[in-house]
Design a protein around this motif. Sequence first.
Motif, PDB file in Angstrom:
ATOM      1  N   PRO A   1      -0.902   3.147   8.516  1.00 63.79           N
ATOM      2  CA  PRO A   1      -0.512   1.859   9.100  1.00 63.79           C
ATOM      3  C   PRO A   1      -1.616   1.155   9.875  1.00 63.79           C
ATOM      4  N   GLY A   2      -2.696   1.860  10.208  1.00 60.35           N
ATOM      5  CA  GLY A   2      -3.755   1.250  11.003  1.00 60.35           C
ATOM      6  C   GLY A   2      -4.803   0.504  10.192  1.00 60.35           C
ATOM      7  N   LEU A   3      -4.702   0.496   8.869  1.00 55.98           N
ATOM      8  CA  LEU A   3      -5.694  -0.175   8.030  1.00 55.98           C
ATOM      9  C   LEU A   3      -5.659  -1.693   8.251  1.00 55.98           C
ATOM     10  N   LYS A   4      -6.826  -2.296   8.339  1.00 61.26           N
ATOM     11  CA  LYS A   4      -6.928  -3.719   8.614  1.00 61.26           C
ATOM     12  C   LYS A   4      -6.495  -4.552   7.411  1.00 61.26           C
ATOM     13  N   ASP A   5      -5.689  -5.571   7.665  1.00 59.57           N
ATOM     14  CA  ASP A   5      -5.251  -6.522   6.647  1.00 59.57           C
ATOM     15  C   ASP A   5      -4.723  -5.828   5.391  1.00 59.57           C
ATOM     16  N   THR A   6      -3.970  -4.758   5.589  1.00 56.53           N
ATOM     17  CA  THR A   6      -3.428  -4.002   4.459  1.00 56.53           C
ATOM     18  C   THR A   6      -1.975  -3.641   4.709  1.00 56.53           C
ATOM     19  N   ARG A   7      -1.120  -4.105   3.840  1.00 54.27           N
ATOM     20  CA  ARG A   7       0.275  -3.670   3.821  1.00 54.27           C
ATOM     21  C   ARG A   7       0.436  -2.763   2.609  1.00 54.27           C
ATOM     22  N   TYR A   8       1.299  -1.792   2.696  1.00 56.30           N
ATOM     23  CA  TYR A   8       1.526  -0.953   1.526  1.00 56.30           C
ATOM     24  C   TYR A   8       2.948  -0.425   1.529  1.00 56.30           C
ATOM     25  N   GLN A   9       3.403  -0.033   0.355  1.00 57.44           N
ATOM     26  CA  GLN A   9       4.716   0.565   0.232  1.00 57.44           C
ATOM     27  C   GLN A   9       4.679   1.636  -0.846  1.00 57.44           C
ATOM     28  N   THR A  10       5.582   2.573  -0.738  1.00 58.96           N
ATOM     29  CA  THR A  10       5.808   3.532  -1.814  1.00 58.96           C
ATOM     30  C   THR A  10       7.276   3.462  -2.186  1.00 58.96           C
ATOM     31  N   SER A  11       7.574   3.642  -3.460  1.00 64.42           N
ATOM     32  CA  SER A  11       8.966   3.603  -3.895  1.00 64.42           C
ATOM     33  C   SER A  11       9.157   4.529  -5.086  1.00 64.42           C
TER      34      SER A  11
END
Length: 519
Positions: A263-273
């Motif tokens: 969650p601390g990565l700059k300008d990066t959103r991510y998801q897993t599904s």
Amino acid sequence: MGSVRSKAVAAGLVLAVAGGVAAWQLLPVGGEQHGAIRVGTTDVVSALDPAGAYDAGSWALYSNVYQSLLTIKPGSDTPVPDAASSCAFVGQKLTAYRCELRSDLTFAGGRQVTAEDVKFSFDRIKQINSDQGPAPLFNTLESVKAEGRTVTFALSAPDATFPFKIATGAASIVDKERYPAKALREDGKADGTGPFTLTGYKARTTAELKPNPAYRGQARPANASVTVRYFKDSAQLDQAWRDHQIEVAHRDMPPAVLAGLNPGLKDTRYQTSGGTEARHIVFNVRPGSTVQKPAVRQAVAAALDRSKIATDVHKGTVTPLYSLVPAGIAGHSTPFFDTYPAPNGTTARKLLADAGVATPVSVTLGVNTRGPNLAEAEEIKRQLESTGLFQLKIKAVEAWEDFQKAYAAGEFDAYTIGWIADFPDADNFLAPLVGKDSSMNNGFSDKAVDDLIARTQSFQNRAEAATDFRELQRVVSQQIPMLPIWQKKDYVLSREAVTGLQYLSDGTGVWRLWELNWL
């Protein structure tokens, strides 16, 4: 479906979102004034014509350009009407299925969609019967009848999974005036009724999508144009992401990148599904192949160390798989673990000796170079050769279309391939893979397997098929026409400026680009 096809959600699989949920909850300001959202992927399109492709990259695009009679909504595992206003089985025998077509559908060229277009779309799949096409998915489809706006499908045997099948990219509706009946369309264009129109396409490079104002169906209207960029491997996709040449990255970033997400990565959103993308070794069982004898395939199963592949090659982003039906899907069992609980060279040696097979067995292993596939093939080669029982020659093929043609022609003794299921039912991890005229094109055919598949398709209450699914997997684990290696979650990355990512891919086989928008 890149991978051949697999994306399935079932009871017990929950959407997992990480890294910046709050930003996704912001309301998008919309639109076209910000330009196209650039989406990067290594899942290339093998054919724009739905009659000629049965792979993840092609069907991902079909989800947006074409429309099927039914679709699956985000987070659901039940087909609902899309191009149809209603669909249902006729009677209790599960051998006739009827749909009423919506009256407000028009193709990109402006012509109204008719029931004859629907019939034409299905008839040509069977007529063309492309080696890389989806005809195996419709093995129970006997005929299609169009009357007014009613379409009736006659099935050769009870098939409770048929509604799922016509909710896939295989059932994309095409314009009968623009697609040849007996050949694939190859002009680089597509005419559909989906949420987007295809305004530009360059094979293996880009697809330009513009919102279709005439779209009518289950999906919400698209707000932003999308440019899909296709990359030949994970390293190129990662470089484009790091250079800010794309706003969204999906399938497949390098394992090390996925393992390092936080969650601390700059300008990066991510998801897993989900968690049901699977990878297999497929064996060519035709006469003349060095793996034709079951004992050779059983010896490979006995020697393979899945855990080392998962750890060393995929950095823990995949889980060892011992079943054709992945964990999380009703009908999952572990027959390969039951028979081969741990890598054992002694067991492999005995299997070959008892069958009178001379060693080392020479095996040509085909691999498409997308993602970490080549590194995975090298690890398989290292493991099998370390037993002294095998001698592997890796034959790497860069272009996905060329790889498909090569394995269909029987050019490899074995090949590795991914599977992204077409719909959320155990049947789709079995019938298209090991059933009669399977999409694997490996020459495997077995009456007991086909009979069990037919039985599982006869249960409208899918829970009643569980016993037969377990027996079916047990039979397959003895003959081993294909050997499961691992299963994996679906990873998606986006920049903070993009919203809707949580809906893009939830494991149902639909790529919802229309959900993407600018914040």
